[in-house]
Design a protein around this motif. Sequence first.
Motif, PDB file in Angstrom:
ATOM      1  N   GLY A 103       3.061   9.906  10.311  1.00  0.00           N
ATOM      2  CA  GLY A 103       3.944  10.002  11.473  1.00  0.00           C
ATOM      3  C   GLY A 103       4.841   8.802  11.602  1.00  0.00           C
ATOM      4  O   GLY A 103       5.872   8.860  12.288  1.00  0.00           O
ATOM      5  N   GLU A 104       4.492   7.726  10.926  1.00  0.00           N
ATOM      6  CA  GLU A 104       5.303   6.520  10.960  1.00  0.00           C
ATOM      7  C   GLU A 104       6.268   6.464   9.793  1.00  0.00           C
ATOM      8  O   GLU A 104       7.010   5.488   9.660  1.00  0.00           O
ATOM      9  N   LEU A 105       6.259   7.481   8.949  1.00  0.00           N
ATOM     10  CA  LEU A 105       7.105   7.489   7.763  1.00  0.00           C
ATOM     11  C   LEU A 105       8.048   8.679   7.814  1.00  0.00           C
ATOM     12  O   LEU A 105       7.748   9.721   8.400  1.00  0.00           O
ATOM     13  N   THR A 106       9.194   8.524   7.193  1.00  0.00           N
ATOM     14  CA  THR A 106      10.120   9.639   7.017  1.00  0.00           C
ATOM     15  C   THR A 106       9.677  10.460   5.830  1.00  0.00           C
ATOM     16  O   THR A 106       8.865  10.006   5.007  1.00  0.00           O
ATOM     17  N   PRO A 107      10.177  11.676   5.707  1.00  0.00           N
ATOM     18  CA  PRO A 107       9.821  12.479   4.533  1.00  0.00           C
ATOM     19  C   PRO A 107      10.126  11.761   3.229  1.00  0.00           C
ATOM     20  O   PRO A 107       9.358  11.871   2.265  1.00  0.00           O
ATOM     21  N   ASP A 108      11.208  11.069   3.146  1.00  0.00           N
ATOM     22  CA  ASP A 108      11.545  10.357   1.915  1.00  0.00           C
ATOM     23  C   ASP A 108      10.560   9.224   1.656  1.00  0.00           C
ATOM     24  O   ASP A 108      10.147   8.996   0.509  1.00  0.00           O
ATOM     25  N   GLU A 109      10.167   8.493   2.695  1.00  0.00           N
ATOM     26  CA  GLU A 109       9.206   7.405   2.539  1.00  0.00           C
ATOM     27  C   GLU A 109       7.826   7.942   2.169  1.00  0.00           C
ATOM     28  O   GLU A 109       7.093   7.332   1.385  1.00  0.00           O
ATOM     29  N   ALA A 110       7.448   9.077   2.735  1.00  0.00           N
ATOM     30  CA  ALA A 110       6.142   9.670   2.422  1.00  0.00           C
ATOM     31  C   ALA A 110       6.044  10.046   0.957  1.00  0.00           C
ATOM     32  O   ALA A 110       4.999   9.888   0.325  1.00  0.00           O
ATOM     33  N   SER A 111       7.135  10.528   0.383  1.00  0.00           N
ATOM     34  CA  SER A 111       7.142  10.947  -1.015  1.00  0.00           C
ATOM     35  C   SER A 111       6.927   9.783  -1.967  1.00  0.00           C
ATOM     36  O   SER A 111       6.560   9.984  -3.127  1.00  0.00           O
ATOM     37  N   GLU A 112       7.136   8.555  -1.495  1.00  0.00           N
ATOM     38  CA  GLU A 112       7.017   7.380  -2.359  1.00  0.00           C
ATOM     39  C   GLU A 112       5.637   6.728  -2.311  1.00  0.00           C
ATOM     40  O   GLU A 112       5.429   5.693  -2.953  1.00  0.00           O
ATOM     41  N   GLN A 113       4.699   7.309  -1.564  1.00  0.00           N
ATOM     42  CA  GLN A 113       3.359   6.700  -1.447  1.00  0.00           C
ATOM     43  C   GLN A 113       2.603   6.799  -2.771  1.00  0.00           C
ATOM     44  O   GLN A 113       2.432   7.890  -3.333  1.00  0.00           O
ATOM     45  N   ALA A 114       2.120   5.663  -3.276  1.00  0.00           N
ATOM     46  CA  ALA A 114       1.405   5.607  -4.562  1.00  0.00           C
ATOM     47  C   ALA A 114      -0.086   5.901  -4.350  1.00  0.00           C
ATOM     48  O   ALA A 114      -0.651   5.641  -3.286  1.00  0.00           O
ATOM     49  N   GLY A 115      -0.720   6.416  -5.396  1.00  0.00           N
ATOM     50  CA  GLY A 115      -2.165   6.669  -5.364  1.00  0.00           C
ATOM     51  C   GLY A 115      -2.549   7.971  -4.719  1.00  0.00           C
ATOM     52  O   GLY A 115      -3.746   8.278  -4.608  1.00  0.00           O
ATOM     53  N   LEU A 116      -1.576   8.731  -4.256  1.00  0.00           N
ATOM     54  CA  LEU A 116      -1.862  10.006  -3.594  1.00  0.00           C
ATOM     55  C   LEU A 116      -1.144  11.141  -4.307  1.00  0.00           C
ATOM     56  O   LEU A 116      -0.031  10.976  -4.816  1.00  0.00           O
ATOM     57  N   MET A 117      -1.815  12.303  -4.320  1.00  0.00           N
ATOM     58  CA  MET A 117      -1.173  13.527  -4.790  1.00  0.00           C
ATOM     59  C   MET A 117      -0.591  14.197  -3.550  1.00  0.00           C
ATOM     60  O   MET A 117      -1.247  15.002  -2.898  1.00  0.00           O
TER      61      MET A 117
END
Length: 477
Positions: free
Chosen positions: A333-347
């Motif tokens: 909820g604290e991230l934009t869709p673009d920022e969420a897509s850049e999270q490492a270590g997660l599928m």
Amino acid sequence: MSDFLSKFNKDNYDKLENEQKSSGGKNEPKSENIQEETKVEPAPSSSSNSENQTTQSRYYSNMAQRDADTGRSDEEVEVDPDYRRKKRRKQGIIIAGSVLAGILLFFIYYQMVHVKMEDFIGKPVSEARTWTTDNDLEMELTQEYSTEYEENQIISQSVSEKDKIRKGKKVQFVSSKGADPEDVIPLPDFSLLSQPDIENWIEENHAKNLKVVHEFSDSIKEGEFIRLEIRDSNITAEEYKRKDSAAVFLSKGEEVFAKDITVPDFSNKPKEEVEQWAKTNMIEMEYEEEDSTTVEANLIISQSVKAEEKIAKKDQMKVKVSLGKATIVPNFGELTPDEASEQAGLMLSVKQKFHSDVSYGKLISQSIEAGTKLMGQEETAVTVVYSLGRPYLRDYRGQLDGDLPRLFYEDYQSKGANVNYIVKYVDSPEIKGTIVGMSAFNQFINMTYTVEVQISRNDSASPISVPVPEEDMGEGE
């Protein structure tokens, strides 16, 4: 005798007589010798005394005549007065000896061809078979069920104990086949019986296929009933037969083991090594998983019992197994869709849907709560959904009616809005199938909405030339 008679003439007789006179009768034979010479064994006879006397008279006359002929008439004959008694005694002894010898011979023969029967009732068949073979007897064996005698024990015999039986004869024996396996013997409620009572019941009813099994129990006292198991689950206790296999389980109480097992140091050892050690030593091992930034996945971080300490079988022990470095789920909820897509270590799977209450770009949901530690590739799969706001109905005029299903699915239905359409065919100069009108377009609508689409039914209009994009023309060239 002939030499004696040849020498016995007148001159020799006179000479002999003179010699006897001069010698004073010294050469006269003794009376005992005379008696011996006169004793002649008569043939055994059963005649009366008078006949014996007559025979003796004749005998002595003949002897006297013989003495006269041989010049012995002057000699006296002495008769033994005990002769008759001795003779009868001797005859009795001979007869008695002959009878005894005959009886003895018959007894010996009888003993040789006969044997005294022994009592084999209650004894093994093998013992009776060995005895009959050793005594040249033929054994005939039959069998029957019996609860009184054990299997292969003699029940009866055709010849009684101590009776004589001639060798070569046949002796009939009846042996036991044990209790009839087809007999129904309903099982009692063993939970109400003590261990001795259960064992006595099994023995009295010859239930050889009903076994008593002892096993350890942490909750039931020693000797008490645990359970009854009949191999065939379709047979009830009331229908139980001797041939059916069953087991009565009794408690041995709680098993106590000596603390003689040395605990090794499992630090940084693979989990599989701990599992094998616990199985071999019957240790109740508990595994607890925990992430670690220093210990690799599947290796032991710590153990509840220190290394080199002693424990016993079935003791409990706990080890912590590393899951490796954990991935912490962020608050999307604290991230934009673009920022969420850049999270490492997660599928990560990012989706966008229409929502009537959540404004555009805001988080609607995430599949895993924020702050959760995820381990492994499968556990790191996270789905997040962002809002597209309220659905906006686009203008589809000029499109073909064949494109409507795809357009409404991609633009609305796949994104959570239940937007549908109805078709109305109208007269129009446009070519048949062209969308020429809509009841609403280019406006925000509710999450559930139905729009009317007007389509031309003019099949006589010239086809509309569709300009080809320059990019496509370049590819054709």
